[in-house]
Design an enzyme around this catalytic site. Structure first.
Site, PDB file in Angstrom:
ATOM      1  CB  ILE A   1      -1.061  -0.142   1.250  1.00 36.17           C
ATOM      2  CG1 ILE A   1      -1.331  -1.172   1.090  1.00 36.17           C
ATOM      3  CG2 ILE A   1      -1.941   1.085   1.360  1.00 36.17           C
ATOM      4  CD1 ILE A   1      -2.480  -1.466   2.645  1.00 36.17           C
TER       5      ILE A   1
ATOM      6  CB  ALA B   1       3.018  -1.813  10.522  1.00 34.36           C
TER       7      ALA B   1
ATOM      8  CE1 TYR C   1      -1.126  -5.614  11.139  1.00 35.92           C
ATOM      9  CE2 TYR C   1      -3.273  -6.346  10.531  1.00 35.92           C
ATOM     10  CZ  TYR C   1      -2.372  -6.059  10.459  1.00 35.92           C
ATOM     11  OH  TYR C   1      -2.849  -4.937   9.434  1.00 35.92           O
TER      12      TYR C   1
ATOM     13  CG  PHE D   1     -12.971  -2.913   5.710  1.00 38.74           C
ATOM     14  CD1 PHE D   1     -12.819  -1.800   6.211  1.00 38.74           C
ATOM     15  CD2 PHE D   1     -14.005  -3.810   6.704  1.00 38.74           C
ATOM     16  CE1 PHE D   1     -13.608  -0.989   7.508  1.00 38.74           C
ATOM     17  CE2 PHE D   1     -14.930  -3.889   7.514  1.00 38.74           C
ATOM     18  CZ  PHE D   1     -14.587  -2.059   8.280  1.00 38.74           C
TER      19      PHE D   1
ATOM     20  NE  ARG E   1      -7.794 -17.164   6.996  1.00 38.65           N
ATOM     21  CZ  ARG E   1      -7.550 -16.668   6.045  1.00 38.65           C
ATOM     22  NH1 ARG E   1      -6.256 -16.449   5.272  1.00 38.65           N
ATOM     23  NH2 ARG E   1      -7.854 -15.028   6.143  1.00 38.65           N
TER      24      ARG E   1
HETATM   25  N1  UDP Z   1      -9.168 -17.557   2.258  1.00 34.18           N
HETATM   26  C1  UDP Z   1      -9.485 -18.873   1.329  1.00 34.18           C
HETATM   27  N2  UDP Z   1      -8.586 -19.130   0.831  1.00 34.18           N
HETATM   28  C2  UDP Z   1      -7.271 -18.966   0.954  1.00 34.18           C
HETATM   29  C3  UDP Z   1      -6.865 -17.085   1.722  1.00 34.18           C
HETATM   30  C4  UDP Z   1      -8.256 -16.503   1.962  1.00 34.18           C
HETATM   31  O1  UDP Z   1     -10.635 -18.891   1.142  1.00 34.18           O
HETATM   32  O2  UDP Z   1      -6.539 -19.533   0.761  1.00 34.18           O
HETATM   33  C5  UDP Z   1     -10.730 -16.177   2.182  1.00 34.18           C
HETATM   34  C6  UDP Z   1      -9.977 -16.013   4.074  1.00 34.18           C
HETATM   35  O3  UDP Z   1     -10.793 -17.089   5.222  1.00 34.18           O
HETATM   36  C7  UDP Z   1     -11.307 -14.483   4.232  1.00 34.18           C
HETATM   37  C8  UDP Z   1     -11.044 -14.349   2.266  1.00 34.18           C
HETATM   38  O4  UDP Z   1     -10.817 -15.343   1.552  1.00 34.18           O
HETATM   39  O5  UDP Z   1     -12.528 -14.700   4.118  1.00 34.18           O
HETATM   40  C9  UDP Z   1     -10.506 -13.282   2.177  1.00 34.18           C
HETATM   41  O6  UDP Z   1      -8.559 -13.267   2.664  1.00 34.18           O
HETATM   42  P1  UDP Z   1      -7.428 -12.961   3.393  1.00 34.18           P
HETATM   43  O7  UDP Z   1      -6.467 -13.600   3.925  1.00 34.18           O
HETATM   44  O8  UDP Z   1      -7.421 -12.190   1.879  1.00 34.18           O
HETATM   45  O9  UDP Z   1      -7.967 -11.361   4.074  1.00 34.18           O
HETATM   46  P2  UDP Z   1      -8.207 -11.611   5.481  1.00 34.18           P
HETATM   47  O10 UDP Z   1      -9.518 -11.294   5.212  1.00 34.18           O
HETATM   48  O11 UDP Z   1      -7.632 -12.376   6.126  1.00 34.18           O
HETATM   49  O12 UDP Z   1      -7.829 -10.024   5.961  1.00 34.18           O
END
Ligand code: UDP
Length: 340
Positions: A17, A82, A148, A176, A289
């Site tokens: 960014i 960061a 974080y 976001f 996750r």
């Molecule tokens: N996600 C997923 N598979 C991946 C990586 C991310 O299904 O390999 C999903 C994750 O569960 C979330 C969304 O994609 O709902 C966005 O994840 P990302 O890590 O891009 O950003 P975050 O929302 O964690 O900041």
């Protein structure tokens, strides 16, 4: 009157960014742009304009920070530097509190010493924790569920205390889901390891990865997969310029969410990526996750009202298209491939 050159200091200006913001600053700001970046996770090649003065080093290096504040009249600081991996922050919390919370104190101390009172801070929706209402306004409770988010929230608090004590004014920009790349594909997103949904889907499409794993399909969302608010990196960058204007006009400390206000599910993203690239995505459905809320969508009305900011990339297809162009363009989505 100071004879020093006026400048805006961008910490972490060689990051994802940060580099997009530096590019916009060079184009639109009257002040010189100075970057302080360790290049541990950033890329020197992402700073395209030779007028940008790059200091390579740590934000906690007080001698280096003093050197910068002595060489330039720093009018404002935009602070990106960061660590940003949620999973890593859970495994190594002290690393996050040291780098994201403690290290910026060196910058704030230099600002206080030199009378610099304008600070723009890369905060995050992760400071909110699990959502209790949707879309999320800035008044949503801040109860981060990982180190974080906590490390960023603590810095927000420290900055508010500095406002009370010596008149620092700040804009906390709570991002976001940052996504997309410069539409000319000259700079883009290059994380190692990559953990973000859009680049991972595109890597599965290009064959760089075998498949994409969808993390959970049993959420209480319309199609069972997680819903997020994907905001283009150029829109994020632009918000920093608007925040600079706001502070320049005497604006007081405020937090602003940055999102489009539109939720997109993981399943929808797969379909969009297939239609943008014309290629099927190899998909595996896996477990949730840990720490992923089902839905995170921003209410960004305050950014519109106070900063005059609104997202221009409101169709996620266009966001995915810029990311795909970067991945398939001359740099092939990797600064390691860039010859400069
Ligand atoms: N996600 C997923 N598979 C991946 C990586 C991310 O299904 O390999 C999903 C994750 O569960 C979330 C969304 O994609 O709902 C966005 O994840 P990302 O890590 O891009 O950003 P975050 O929302 O964690 O900041």
């Amino acid at each position: 009157m100071s004879l020093k050159e006026k400048a805006v200091l961008v910490t972490g200006g060689a990051g994802y960014i940060g580099s997009h913001t530096v590019r916009q600053l060079v184009e639109h700001s009257a002040s010189r742009v100075v970057v302080l970046d360790s290049l541990e996770r950033g890329h020197g090649a992402s700073i395209l304009d030779p007028s940008v003065k790059l200091f390579t080093g740590d934000i906690a290096d007080s001698d280096l920070v003093e050197e910068i504040f002595t060489a330039f009249e720093i009018e404002a600081v935009i602070h990106f530097a960061a660590y940003t991996y949620v999973g890593e922050s859970v495994a190594e919390p002290l690393k996050y509190y040291r780098n994201n919370t403690a290290a910026p104190l060196t910058i704030l101390e230099a600002m206080q010493r030199h009378g610099c009172k304008q600070f723009i801070f890369s905060s995050t929706a992760a400071t909110y924790g699990n959502p209790v209402s949707m879309p999320m306004t800035e008044e949503h409770p801040q109860q981060p569920i990982n180190p974080y988010g906590a490390s960023k929230l603590m810095l927000e608090q420290i900055i508010r205390d500095c406002e009370t004590a010596w008149g620092l004014r700040a804009v906390f920009l709570r991002y976001f889901n940052a996504s997309g790349c410069a539409p000319d594909a000259a700079i883009g997103e290059d994380h190692d390891p990559e953990t973000h949904l859009i680049p991972l889907i595109l890597m599965a499409i290009s064959g760089e990865r075998e498949h994409i794993t969808v993390f959970g399909e049993d959420y209480e969302t319309p199609d069972g997969t997680c819903v997020r608010d994907y905001i283009h990196v150029l829109d994020l960058a632009n918000a920093h310029l608007k925040a600079l204007d706001y502070l320049g006009k005497g604006g007081s400390t405020v937090a602003c969410n940055l999102g489009t206000g539109k939720g997109v599910s993981v399943r929808e993203m797969l379909t969009i990526a297939e239609s943008v690239t014309g290629t099927k995505v190899p998909v595996i459905y896996g477990e949730r996750r840990p720490g992923d809320p089902g839905e995170l969508v921003a209410d960004s009305a305050r950014a519109k009202e106070l900063l005059g900011w609104e997202a221009e990339y409101t169709d996620v297809r266009d966001i995915v298209a810029t990311a795909w162009k970067w991945m398939t363009g001359p740099a092939k989505g990797r600064y390691a491939n860039v010859k400069r």
